[in-house]
Enzyme design. Structure first.
Site, mmCIF file in Angstrom:
data_model
loop_
_atom_site.group_PDB
_atom_site.id
_atom_site.type_symbol
_atom_site.label_atom_id
_atom_site.label_comp_id
_atom_site.label_asym_id
_atom_site.label_seq_id
_atom_site.Cartn_x
_atom_site.Cartn_y
_atom_site.Cartn_z
ATOM 1 N N LYS A 165 -2.731 -11.337 -8.782
ATOM 2 C CA LYS A 165 -4.473 -11.892 -9.022
ATOM 3 C C LYS A 165 -5.482 -11.062 -9.223
ATOM 4 O O LYS A 165 -5.274 -9.510 -9.347
ATOM 5 C CB LYS A 165 -4.439 -11.916 -6.984
ATOM 6 C CG LYS A 165 -3.829 -10.303 -6.771
ATOM 7 C CD LYS A 165 -4.585 -10.714 -5.303
ATOM 8 C CE LYS A 165 -4.449 -9.639 -3.923
ATOM 9 N NZ LYS A 165 -5.044 -8.896 -3.211
ATOM 10 N N LYS A 220 -9.979 -5.723 -7.711
ATOM 11 C CA LYS A 220 -10.280 -4.250 -7.618
ATOM 12 C C LYS A 220 -9.429 -3.610 -8.374
ATOM 13 O O LYS A 220 -9.629 -2.345 -8.991
ATOM 14 C CB LYS A 220 -11.109 -3.867 -6.633
ATOM 15 C CG LYS A 220 -12.630 -4.792 -6.156
ATOM 16 C CD LYS A 220 -13.671 -3.490 -5.042
ATOM 17 C CE LYS A 220 -13.178 -4.470 -3.757
ATOM 18 N NZ LYS A 220 -13.709 -5.805 -3.481
ATOM 19 N N LYS A 235 0.988 -0.983 0.317
ATOM 20 C CA LYS A 235 -0.324 -0.579 0.076
ATOM 21 C C LYS A 235 0.841 1.128 0.047
ATOM 22 O O LYS A 235 0.497 1.403 -1.000
ATOM 23 C CB LYS A 235 -1.244 0.536 1.677
ATOM 24 C CG LYS A 235 -2.243 -0.996 1.009
ATOM 25 C CD LYS A 235 -3.313 -0.669 0.871
ATOM 26 C CE LYS A 235 -4.243 -2.404 0.883
ATOM 27 N NZ LYS A 235 -4.307 -2.637 1.859
HETATM 28 P P1 TYM Z 1 -10.533 -8.221 0.558
HETATM 29 O O1 TYM Z 1 -11.424 -7.506 0.650
HETATM 30 O O2 TYM Z 1 -8.903 -7.843 -0.064
HETATM 31 O O3 TYM Z 1 -10.864 -9.553 -0.037
HETATM 32 C C1 TYM Z 1 -11.623 -10.899 0.572
HETATM 33 C C2 TYM Z 1 -11.940 -12.289 -0.017
HETATM 34 O O4 TYM Z 1 -11.072 -11.889 -0.832
HETATM 35 C C3 TYM Z 1 -9.841 -12.958 -1.182
HETATM 36 N N1 TYM Z 1 -10.071 -12.859 -2.623
HETATM 37 C C4 TYM Z 1 -9.223 -13.453 -3.189
HETATM 38 N N2 TYM Z 1 -9.078 -14.618 -2.971
HETATM 39 C C5 TYM Z 1 -8.452 -15.414 -3.434
HETATM 40 N N3 TYM Z 1 -8.074 -15.177 -5.354
HETATM 41 C C6 TYM Z 1 -7.683 -13.635 -5.022
HETATM 42 N N4 TYM Z 1 -7.543 -12.561 -6.660
HETATM 43 C C7 TYM Z 1 -9.028 -12.867 -4.404
HETATM 44 N N5 TYM Z 1 -9.099 -11.393 -3.892
HETATM 45 C C8 TYM Z 1 -9.236 -11.138 -3.007
HETATM 46 C C9 TYM Z 1 -9.247 -12.163 0.314
HETATM 47 O O5 TYM Z 1 -8.180 -13.246 0.565
HETATM 48 C C10 TYM Z 1 -10.166 -12.390 1.342
HETATM 49 O O6 TYM Z 1 -10.803 -13.176 1.768
HETATM 50 N N6 TYM Z 1 -7.936 -7.586 5.403
HETATM 51 C C11 TYM Z 1 -9.007 -8.314 4.109
HETATM 52 C C12 TYM Z 1 -11.049 -8.046 4.824
HETATM 53 C C13 TYM Z 1 -11.098 -8.515 6.272
HETATM 54 C C14 TYM Z 1 -10.978 -9.806 7.241
HETATM 55 C C15 TYM Z 1 -11.395 -9.833 8.703
HETATM 56 C C16 TYM Z 1 -11.410 -11.555 6.886
HETATM 57 C C17 TYM Z 1 -11.670 -7.744 7.402
HETATM 58 N N7 TYM Z 1 -11.113 -8.237 8.663
HETATM 59 C C18 TYM Z 1 -11.078 -10.784 9.678
HETATM 60 C C19 TYM Z 1 -11.412 -12.127 7.207
HETATM 61 C C20 TYM Z 1 -11.249 -12.009 8.883
HETATM 62 C C21 TYM Z 1 -9.268 -8.059 2.678
HETATM 63 O O7 TYM Z 1 -8.758 -6.569 2.884
HETATM 64 O O8 TYM Z 1 -10.161 -8.772 1.863
#
Ligand code: TYM
Length: 331
Positions: A194, A197, A111
């Site tokens: 990967k 967004k 980031k």
């Molecule tokens: P975020 O919002 O970036 O993504 C949400 C979930 O989608 C999965 N993901 C993917 N998995 C496989 N391939 C991809 N290309 C891909 N892109 C996204 C992410 O691994 C995630 O599971 N920090 C987290 C949100 C969060 C969270 C938590 C998750 C906040 N608190 C507590 C679990 C427990 C996040 O930014 O995910």
């Protein structure tokens, strides 16, 4: 019964990476575990959304959770900011999270590289808030994609550190979970890393994309000029397309194109057409439900209120106990 927590940041529509990395597991887990699935709107504040954007993004994640098959009668679905206990636990955990370890987090470094003008403290302590999300329900299983593995390790560190500091085995260790043997990383269409967004226009296929939009994006996916020897190893951009097929296409289809690649007869246009059609079929039931659910304001409000109530019940119990352990006492 084991407790499960997971969330997705509310920064826009959900894509196939979110679905196959996380949500597909949510839907299966709700039948077997005590599940809490939330919309991480506090996390989204690191990028300073406007009030209108904030709300519409939360709404679209809520709608897409429901459209993807999360059942509010089975799992607790809630908005993170509806549960202020999370912010309180975040504050306590921050006292035992150290600058060095936070700065070493891969996602923080990414980031900083991407947005050097917005390195705020919320970004630095993002993994602490995530640990609070998980520990607030004392969860042990966290369905996430591969990119969250390091955050889970940090959540274990913060929980264990709290337990040691207060000499109390209070928080159990949470682990990343996927029904298949490995955590998933769904590639994007840009031939590089990967699906995400923020990885550029056209890289992600959204659950809400129309069939036309899906065809257009897939047909523009990066490819090379074709194999030059039999059975050669696939370059990343081609392997990515096969990896995407692995989640939406049948084994026969994959074997068919694999064989064409290995015998140097492959036409990428045909592969992309097939991939797009299989993505359209895989997402059709979700896409169809999105519009219906989005129009039902009364239902959404009921789900969010009910979820907030159930989540706060669990979270306030933890906070009461944590305050006691830390040593806050009533006069
Ligand atoms: P975020 O919002 O970036 O993504 C949400 C979930 O989608 C999965 N993901 C993917 N998995 C496989 N391939 C991809 N290309 C891909 N892109 C996204 C992410 O691994 C995630 O599971 N920090 C987290 C949100 C969060 C969270 C938590 C998750 C906040 N608190 C507590 C679990 C427990 C996040 O930014 O995910």
């Amino acid at each position: 019964m084991e407790t499960v927590v997971s969330g997705i940041r509310s920064t826009g529509n959900l894509h196939l990476g979110n679905y196959y990395g996380a949500i597909q597991n949510f839907v299966k887990m709700q039948h077997e575990y005590n599940c809490f699935f939330f919309i991480a709107d506090l996390h989204s504040l690191t990028t300073h959304p406007t009030p209108d954007n904030l709300h519409s993004n939360v709404k679209s994640v809520l709608v897409e959770y429901l459209a993807a098959g999360i059942d509010p009668d089975k799992a607790t679905i809630y908005v993170q900011s509806d549960v202020p206990e999370v912010a309180e636990l975040y504050l306590y955990l921050n006292m035992n999270a150290y600058l060095g370890e936070l700065e070493r987090s891969t996602s923080f470094k990414d980031k900083v590289r991407a947005h050097p003008d917005n390195v705020n403290a919320g970004l630095l302590t993002y993994p602490v808030l995530m640990a609070a999300d998980i520990l607030i329900h004392r969860a042990t299983k966290v369905p996430v994609g591969k990119d969250q593995e390091q955050h889970l390790e940090m959540a274990r560190t913060f929980g264990n550190r709290f337990n040691r500091l207060y000499n109390h085995e209070y928080f159990p260790e949470p682990y990343a979970f996927n029904f298949s043997a490995n955590l998933v990383k769904i590639p994007g269409l840009d031939g590089k890393g990967k699906m995400g967004k923020s990885e550029g226009e056209g890289n992600a296929i959204f659950l809400s994309d129309t069939p036309e939009a899906i065809r257009k994006k897939v047909m523009r996916a990066v490819t090379d000029s074709g194999p030059t020897t039999e059975n050669q190893q696939k370059p990343d951009e081609i392997q990515n397309l096969f990896d995407l097929m692995r989640v939406v296409s049948t084994p026969d289809t994959i074997a068919h194109f694999d064989n064409l690649y290995n015998t140097m007869q492959i036409r990428y246009g045909d592969l992309k057409k097939q991939l797009a059609e299989d993505m359209i079929i895989a997402t059709a039931p979700i896409r169809e439900r999105i519009n219906d659910i989005a129009g039902d304001a009364a239902y959404l409000s009921k789900v969010a209120r009910h979820g907030a109530e159930k989540s706060r019940e669990s979270a306030s119990k933890t906070i009461r106990e944590v305050r006691e352990i830390i040593g806050f006492r009533n006069f």
